[in-house]
Design an enzyme around this catalytic site. Structure first.
Site, mmCIF file in Angstrom:
data_model
loop_
_atom_site.group_PDB
_atom_site.id
_atom_site.type_symbol
_atom_site.label_atom_id
_atom_site.label_comp_id
_atom_site.label_asym_id
_atom_site.label_seq_id
_atom_site.Cartn_x
_atom_site.Cartn_y
_atom_site.Cartn_z
ATOM 1 N N HIS A 22 -3.657 -5.005 0.442
ATOM 2 C CA HIS A 22 -3.145 -5.449 1.743
ATOM 3 C C HIS A 22 -3.178 -6.981 1.842
ATOM 4 O O HIS A 22 -4.096 -7.557 2.438
ATOM 5 C CB HIS A 22 -3.959 -4.821 2.879
ATOM 6 C CG HIS A 22 -3.622 -3.393 3.139
ATOM 7 N ND1 HIS A 22 -2.630 -3.000 4.007
ATOM 8 C CD2 HIS A 22 -4.132 -2.252 2.607
ATOM 9 C CE1 HIS A 22 -2.550 -1.689 4.022
ATOM 10 N NE2 HIS A 22 -3.457 -1.211 3.173
ATOM 11 N N CYS A 35 0.836 -1.205 0.000
ATOM 12 C CA CYS A 35 0.000 0.000 0.000
ATOM 13 C C CYS A 35 0.874 1.259 0.000
ATOM 14 O O CYS A 35 1.518 1.545 -1.009
ATOM 15 C CB CYS A 35 -0.989 -0.028 1.169
ATOM 16 S SG CYS A 35 -2.348 1.164 0.978
ATOM 17 N N GLU A 58 -1.502 -8.886 3.671
ATOM 18 C CA GLU A 58 -1.366 -9.385 5.044
ATOM 19 C C GLU A 58 -2.729 -9.670 5.660
ATOM 20 O O GLU A 58 -2.887 -10.660 6.401
ATOM 21 C CB GLU A 58 -0.560 -8.391 5.896
ATOM 22 C CG GLU A 58 -1.276 -7.140 6.354
ATOM 23 C CD GLU A 58 -1.442 -6.074 5.289
ATOM 24 O OE1 GLU A 58 -2.039 -5.025 5.600
ATOM 25 O OE2 GLU A 58 -0.961 -6.283 4.159
#
Length: 247
Positions: free
Chosen positions: A214, A110, A216
């Site tokens: 994102h 990001c 994660e």
């Protein structure tokens, strides 16, 4: 061989006058651990400490957060530009450039993707809704663990190989800035339907990768393909660590 130790850059958060400090979303830590790394949160620090980071860690994740100060790509703040942290910008630019020189892998996520681009001489769209023609929603209203829009992936990229030769997929989206002009040596790996660049590769390198979404949080949500991105990054850190030990 011991697990690679990965530094994750942090932002600064002030909750109250008595509660403030360096912040990193827990999903970064969880995903790196799932991928076989030892994660460490890095506070924003002056230049000499960044050099010590580069010497001490096996790789780095440039995490999400606030906007990049537009002075670093020779622009004044647009009306809809958000808050920025100049100290963090400078520290992460130094971290990226030093890591590239030292051959330490970097994964930008990001804001981290945007930092990579600006550090290499590129520019940013300061506010997608007001600057992009017919923009889609890039600041999703559902859980960050879920994908919200589709991206297209170029077939001549490492990302394409990592995603089992898929030319499109759903990703999550939590940003209002994006890459405008690409930095030196970068090429587009993926893009959304409104033309926003969603991922980059560094040409002929393999040590620098960046995505606008994102992964994660999608990893924590159970998406195996996103975990594969972290495993690729962690394995690259392990290989470079081993190679350095053998020199």
């Amino acid at each position: 061989m011991s697990k690679p130790i990965i530094g994750i850059t942090s932002g600064f958060v002030k909750l109250t006058a008595f509660s403030k400090g360096d912040y990193c979303h827990r999903d970064y830590i969880t995903s790196l651990m799932k991928a076989g790394a030892v994660p460490v949160i890095l506070p924003i620090v002056p230049g000499p400490c960044v050099d010590q980071y580069i010497e001490s860690f096996d790789g780095f994740v440039l995490s999400g957060g606030c906007d990049v100060n537009p002075k670093f790509f020779d622009q004044d703040p647009a009306l809809n530009c958000g808050e920025f942290d100049t100290d963090r910008d400078e520290a992460e630019f130094q971290l990226l450039r030093g890591s590239m020189k030292a051959g330490k892998p970097v994964f930008g996520i990001c804001r981290g993707l945007q930092v990579i681009n600006v550090a290499l001489g590129g520019t940013l769209i300061q506010d997608i809704p007001s600057e992009v023609d017919h923009p889609i929603q890039h600041d999703q209203k559902v859980s960050r663990k879920q994908g919200s829009h589709r991206i297209s992936i170029h077939s001549d990229t490492e990302l394409y190989k990592l995603l089992s030769s898929q030319d499109s997929m759903m990703v999550n989206s939590l940003h209002h800035q994006s890459i405008d002009r690409l930095g030196d040596g970068l090429h587009t790996a993926a893009y959304s339907s409104d033309g926003v660049i969603e991922a980059v590769d560094l040409v002929d390198d393999g040590l620098v990768m960046g995505v606008q979404w994102h992964p994660e949080s999608m990893t924590v949500g159970g998406d195996q393909r996103m975990l594969d991105l972290f495993k690729f990054f962690v394995n690259t850190c392990s290989r470079k660590k081993q190679a350095n030990l053998e020199v």
